[in-house]
Design a protein around this motif. Structure first.
Motif, PDB file in Angstrom:
ATOM      1  N   ASN A 196      -1.315 -13.636   9.532  1.00 12.35           N
ATOM      2  CA  ASN A 196       0.108 -13.635   9.663  1.00 12.35           C
ATOM      3  C   ASN A 196       0.469 -12.372   8.835  1.00 12.35           C
ATOM      4  O   ASN A 196       0.381 -11.969   7.883  1.00 12.35           O
ATOM      5  N   SER A 197       1.006 -11.578   9.914  1.00 12.08           N
ATOM      6  CA  SER A 197       1.715 -10.199   9.404  1.00 12.08           C
ATOM      7  C   SER A 197       3.372 -10.081   9.790  1.00 12.08           C
ATOM      8  O   SER A 197       3.824  -9.241  10.039  1.00 12.08           O
ATOM      9  N   PHE A 198       3.966 -11.326   9.964  1.00 12.98           N
ATOM     10  CA  PHE A 198       5.387 -11.299  10.189  1.00 12.98           C
ATOM     11  C   PHE A 198       6.002 -10.723   8.770  1.00 12.98           C
ATOM     12  O   PHE A 198       7.114  -9.850   9.207  1.00 12.98           O
ATOM     13  N   ASP A 199       5.568 -10.938   7.764  1.00 12.67           N
ATOM     14  CA  ASP A 199       6.341 -10.134   6.724  1.00 12.67           C
ATOM     15  C   ASP A 199       5.841  -8.559   6.696  1.00 12.67           C
ATOM     16  O   ASP A 199       4.722  -8.127   6.871  1.00 12.67           O
ATOM     17  N   ALA A 200       6.921  -7.929   6.640  1.00 10.43           N
ATOM     18  CA  ALA A 200       6.724  -6.186   6.690  1.00 10.43           C
ATOM     19  C   ALA A 200       5.802  -5.874   5.428  1.00 10.43           C
ATOM     20  O   ALA A 200       5.241  -4.516   5.800  1.00 10.43           O
ATOM     21  N   SER A 201       5.901  -6.244   4.583  1.00 10.57           N
ATOM     22  CA  SER A 201       5.122  -5.793   3.140  1.00 10.57           C
ATOM     23  C   SER A 201       3.792  -6.598   2.884  1.00 10.57           C
ATOM     24  O   SER A 201       3.054  -6.043   2.411  1.00 10.57           O
ATOM     25  N   HIS A 202       3.489  -7.704   3.569  1.00  6.74           N
ATOM     26  CA  HIS A 202       2.422  -8.496   3.263  1.00  6.74           C
ATOM     27  C   HIS A 202       1.707  -9.029   4.626  1.00  6.74           C
ATOM     28  O   HIS A 202       2.325  -9.390   5.289  1.00  6.74           O
ATOM     29  N   ILE A 203       0.440  -8.904   4.349  1.00 11.27           N
ATOM     30  CA  ILE A 203      -0.505  -9.509   5.630  1.00 11.27           C
ATOM     31  C   ILE A 203      -1.353 -10.754   4.837  1.00 11.27           C
ATOM     32  O   ILE A 203      -2.032 -10.445   3.853  1.00 11.27           O
ATOM     33  N   GLY A 210     -16.387 -20.332   8.447  1.00  9.05           N
ATOM     34  CA  GLY A 210     -17.170 -19.003   8.548  1.00  9.05           C
ATOM     35  C   GLY A 210     -16.983 -18.007   7.579  1.00  9.05           C
ATOM     36  O   GLY A 210     -16.607 -18.407   6.312  1.00  9.05           O
ATOM     37  N   LYS A 211     -17.178 -16.713   7.899  1.00  8.49           N
ATOM     38  CA  LYS A 211     -17.028 -15.680   6.896  1.00  8.49           C
ATOM     39  C   LYS A 211     -16.535 -14.422   7.540  1.00  8.49           C
ATOM     40  O   LYS A 211     -16.876 -14.102   8.550  1.00  8.49           O
ATOM     41  N   ILE A 212     -15.543 -13.929   6.997  1.00  7.23           N
ATOM     42  CA  ILE A 212     -15.070 -12.716   7.410  1.00  7.23           C
ATOM     43  C   ILE A 212     -14.896 -11.447   6.312  1.00  7.23           C
ATOM     44  O   ILE A 212     -14.808 -11.726   5.104  1.00  7.23           O
ATOM     45  N   ALA A 213     -14.696 -10.334   7.035  1.00  7.79           N
ATOM     46  CA  ALA A 213     -14.668  -9.076   5.964  1.00  7.79           C
ATOM     47  C   ALA A 213     -13.567  -8.402   6.384  1.00  7.79           C
ATOM     48  O   ALA A 213     -13.112  -8.328   7.389  1.00  7.79           O
ATOM     49  N   VAL A 214     -12.454  -8.255   5.564  1.00  7.20           N
ATOM     50  CA  VAL A 214     -11.160  -7.373   5.561  1.00  7.20           C
ATOM     51  C   VAL A 214     -11.436  -6.124   5.046  1.00  7.20           C
ATOM     52  O   VAL A 214     -11.766  -5.927   3.899  1.00  7.20           O
ATOM     53  N   VAL A 221     -11.823  -4.570   1.598  1.00  8.64           N
ATOM     54  CA  VAL A 221     -10.876  -5.247   0.693  1.00  8.64           C
ATOM     55  C   VAL A 221     -11.447  -6.484   0.233  1.00  8.64           C
ATOM     56  O   VAL A 221     -11.302  -6.659  -1.247  1.00  8.64           O
ATOM     57  N   SER A 222     -11.907  -7.421   0.818  1.00  9.63           N
ATOM     58  CA  SER A 222     -12.334  -8.698   0.413  1.00  9.63           C
ATOM     59  C   SER A 222     -13.369  -9.386   1.405  1.00  9.63           C
ATOM     60  O   SER A 222     -13.237  -9.007   2.704  1.00  9.63           O
ATOM     61  N   LEU A 223     -14.150 -10.143   0.992  1.00 12.05           N
ATOM     62  CA  LEU A 223     -15.090 -11.133   1.724  1.00 12.05           C
ATOM     63  C   LEU A 223     -14.453 -12.492   1.648  1.00 12.05           C
ATOM     64  O   LEU A 223     -14.365 -13.009   0.395  1.00 12.05           O
ATOM     65  N   LEU A 230      -6.463 -14.112   1.709  1.00 11.94           N
ATOM     66  CA  LEU A 230      -5.946 -13.052   1.124  1.00 11.94           C
ATOM     67  C   LEU A 230      -4.731 -12.737   1.525  1.00 11.94           C
ATOM     68  O   LEU A 230      -4.236 -12.741   2.491  1.00 11.94           O
ATOM     69  N   ILE A 231      -4.097 -12.425   0.532  1.00 13.33           N
ATOM     70  CA  ILE A 231      -2.646 -11.733   0.565  1.00 13.33           C
ATOM     71  C   ILE A 231      -2.829 -10.390   0.088  1.00 13.33           C
ATOM     72  O   ILE A 231      -2.930 -10.249  -1.055  1.00 13.33           O
ATOM     73  N   TYR A 232      -2.336  -9.433   1.283  1.00 16.11           N
ATOM     74  CA  TYR A 232      -2.477  -7.868   0.833  1.00 16.11           C
ATOM     75  C   TYR A 232      -1.039  -7.371   1.118  1.00 16.11           C
ATOM     76  O   TYR A 232      -0.486  -7.358   2.134  1.00 16.11           O
ATOM     77  N   ASN A 233      -0.780  -6.626   0.021  1.00 15.47           N
ATOM     78  CA  ASN A 233       0.457  -5.800  -0.044  1.00 15.47           C
ATOM     79  C   ASN A 233       0.097  -4.451   0.826  1.00 15.47           C
ATOM     80  O   ASN A 233      -0.599  -3.649   0.279  1.00 15.47           O
ATOM     81  N   VAL A 234       0.814  -4.279   1.725  1.00 11.39           N
ATOM     82  CA  VAL A 234       0.413  -3.002   2.724  1.00 11.39           C
ATOM     83  C   VAL A 234       0.958  -1.835   1.790  1.00 11.39           C
ATOM     84  O   VAL A 234       0.792  -0.550   2.214  1.00 11.39           O
ATOM     85  N   HIS A 235       1.925  -1.876   0.934  1.00 13.12           N
ATOM     86  CA  HIS A 235       2.610  -0.838   0.356  1.00 13.12           C
ATOM     87  C   HIS A 235       1.915  -0.462  -0.834  1.00 13.12           C
ATOM     88  O   HIS A 235       1.844   0.828  -1.010  1.00 13.12           O
ATOM     89  N   THR A 236       1.391  -1.359  -1.707  1.00 11.59           N
ATOM     90  CA  THR A 236       0.952  -0.984  -2.850  1.00 11.59           C
ATOM     91  C   THR A 236      -0.778  -1.234  -2.783  1.00 11.59           C
ATOM     92  O   THR A 236      -1.434  -0.749  -3.867  1.00 11.59           O
ATOM     93  N   ASN A 237      -1.304  -1.981  -1.774  1.00  9.04           N
ATOM     94  CA  ASN A 237      -2.623  -2.116  -1.515  1.00  9.04           C
ATOM     95  C   ASN A 237      -3.255  -3.148  -2.608  1.00  9.04           C
ATOM     96  O   ASN A 237      -4.396  -3.423  -2.700  1.00  9.04           O
ATOM     97  N   HIS A 238      -2.246  -3.776  -3.192  1.00 11.08           N
ATOM     98  CA  HIS A 238      -2.465  -5.034  -4.219  1.00 11.08           C
ATOM     99  C   HIS A 238      -2.941  -6.107  -3.309  1.00 11.08           C
ATOM    100  O   HIS A 238      -2.459  -6.401  -2.320  1.00 11.08           O
ATOM    101  N   LYS A 239      -3.982  -6.895  -3.702  1.00 10.83           N
ATOM    102  CA  LYS A 239      -4.493  -7.885  -2.977  1.00 10.83           C
ATOM    103  C   LYS A 239      -4.620  -9.341  -4.149  1.00 10.83           C
ATOM    104  O   LYS A 239      -4.714  -9.092  -5.354  1.00 10.83           O
TER     105      LYS A 239
END
Length: 331
Positions: A196-203, A210-214, A221-223, A230-239
Motif C-alpha cells: 500500500n503506497s497511497f500515503d505519500a510519506s509511508h509505504i 511466504g517470505k519477502i525481502a524489501v 530494509v527488512s525480511l 513493514l511500515i517504511y517512511n520514505v522521507h526519514t527511512n525510518h521503519k
C-alpha cells in the motif's frame, strides 16, 4: 558509479521508469569529472540499449548518435574536460529526445507507450483483478496503477506499482518477482503479499504467506514472513515491523473494508477511493477520531457511514458526488 549502473539509469530514463532520485544521480554523474570515462563508454554504447531496437526506424536513431559522436566539436571537446562534459550531457539529451521524438512523430503516442509497458489501472470506485503472463494474480485497489514492462518474464519478473495491490505470486526460483514502489523494491520467489503506497510519506508491505525481502537503494530494509508488516517512511527511512492479521489486512480484495484503529481522515481517503466521492469536513475535529470496524461485502456507503458516524459522533449528508461531515466529533 560504474558503467553498468550508468547504462541502467540510461535505460530507465529512456523508458520513462527513472525515479526522481535516480534522475538526480544521473545528472550528478553527467556533471562530475570523476565519471568522464564511464560516461564516454556508456554514451558510445548507447545504441545497445533495449529501447533502440523497438523504434520504428533503428537506423534513424543510430544516425543521430553517429552524427553527434563524429562531429568535430565533439572530438575537440574530448580534449577539454569542461567542454567535453557539456557535450556528453547535450549528446545524451539529443539521442534520448531525438529517438523518442522520432517514434512519437512516426507512430501514435499510445503505440510508443505500449512498446515499453502494459499499464493496468483501477479507477476510483472500482477494483481490478489481473493475471500476469507467468500465472501470478494481482488485485488492484481503487485508484491504483500497475506497469508491466514489455520484457516481463524474459529473465526476471518486474512490475511497478502506484497505489495498492495484492500479489499472489507464481513460484519460480529462476525468475524472482520484483515490485518497485517509489524508492522501495520488494523481491520474492513465490508468495502472497500486499503493498500500500497511497500515503505519500509511508509505504506498507504486508505478507500473507511466504517470505519477502524489501530493499531501498540496493540495501535490504527488512525480511518479512507471514503475518508481518513493514511500515517504511520514505522521507526519514525510518521503519517499523510488527505482527498483523494479514488476512484481515487484505479483506479489500473480497470487497470488504476493515478499519483497525484508524483515523477518520485516513478512513475518509479509503472511502473516497472505494466510492469515488469527495469527503468534506465541516469540522476538522472529526478528522482526528480513531475507530475500529469491519464491513462485509455488499454493504453500501450509506450503511457504512451510519455506523462510522455513530461511533465518532458526527452527522453526514450525501449530495451527488460529495459527502459532507459535520458535528462535534469525538472531542
Amino acid at each position: 558509479m560504474d558503467q553498468t549502473r550508468l547504462r541502467e539509469l540510461l535505460e530507465k530514463l529512456a523508458s520513462d521508469r527513472i525515479t526522481a532520485e535516480e534522475l538526480h544521480r544521473l545528472m550528478q554523474a553527467v556533471q562530475d569529472d570523476t565519471y568522464t570515462e564511464e560516461l564516454d563508454q556508456a554514451l558510445r554504447r548507447f545504441q545497445d540499449l533495449p529501447i533502440i531496437p523497438h523504434l520504428d526506424d533503428q537506423e534513424q536513431s543510430l544516425k543521430s548518435y553517429q552524427q553527434i559522436t563524429s562531429d568535430k566539436r565533439f572530438l575537440q571537446a574530448r580534449k577539454q574536460k569542461r567542454l567535453y562534459l557539456t557535450w556528453v550531457a547535450a549528446s545524451l539529451a539529443l539521442i534520448l529526445v531525438g529517438a523518442l521524438l522520432y517514434q512519437r512523430l512516426s507512430s501514435p503516442r499510445e503505440h510508443l507507450r505500449n512498446a515499453f509497458t502494459t499499464t493496468w489501472t483501477a479507477p476510483l470506485g472500482e477494483q481490478r483483478q489481473i493475471e500476469l503472463p507467468d500465472g501470478t494474480s494481482v488485485w488492484l485497489n481503487a485508484g491504483s496503477r500497475l506497469d508491466i514492462p514489455r520484457n516481463y518474464n524474459d529473465n526476471d519478473r518486474r512490475v511497478v506499482l502506484a497505489g495498492e495491490a495484492y500479489f499472489d505470486v507464481q513460484s519460480n526460483k529462476q525468475k524472482p518477482f520484483t515490485v518497485e514502489t517509489g524508492s522501495l523494491i520488494t523481491k520474492v520467489l513465490g508468495t502472497a503479499f500486499n503493498i500500500n503506497s497511497f500515503d505519500a510519506s509511508h509505504i506498507a508491505v504486508t505478507v500473507r504467506q511466504g517470505k519477502i525481502a524489501v530493499q531501498h537503494q540496493a540495501e535490504t530494509v527488512s525480511l518479512l514472513t507471514a503475518n508481518q508488516q513493514l511500515i517504511y517512511n520514505v522521507h526519514t527511512n525510518h521503519k517499523q515491523v510488527h505482527d498483523v492479521n494479514a488476512t484481515a489486512m487484505i479483506a479489500w480484495i473480497h470487497q470488504r473494508l476493515r478499519f483497525d484503529n484508524i483515523s477518520m481522515a485516513d478512513a475518509g481517503k479509503a472511502l473516497e477511493r472505494w466510492s469515488n466521492k469527495t469527503f468534506i469536513y465541516r469540522n476538522d475535529a472529526i478528522r482526528g477520531c480513531h475507530f475500529t470496524v469491519s464491513f462485509h461485502e455488499g454493504e453500501n456507503l450509506r450503511e457504512m457511514l451510519n455506523v462510522i458516524s455513530a461511533l465518532n459522533n458526527f452527522k453526514y449528508e450525501i449530495k451527488n458526488d460529495t459527502v459532507y461531515l459535520d458535528g462535534n466529533g469525538c472531542e
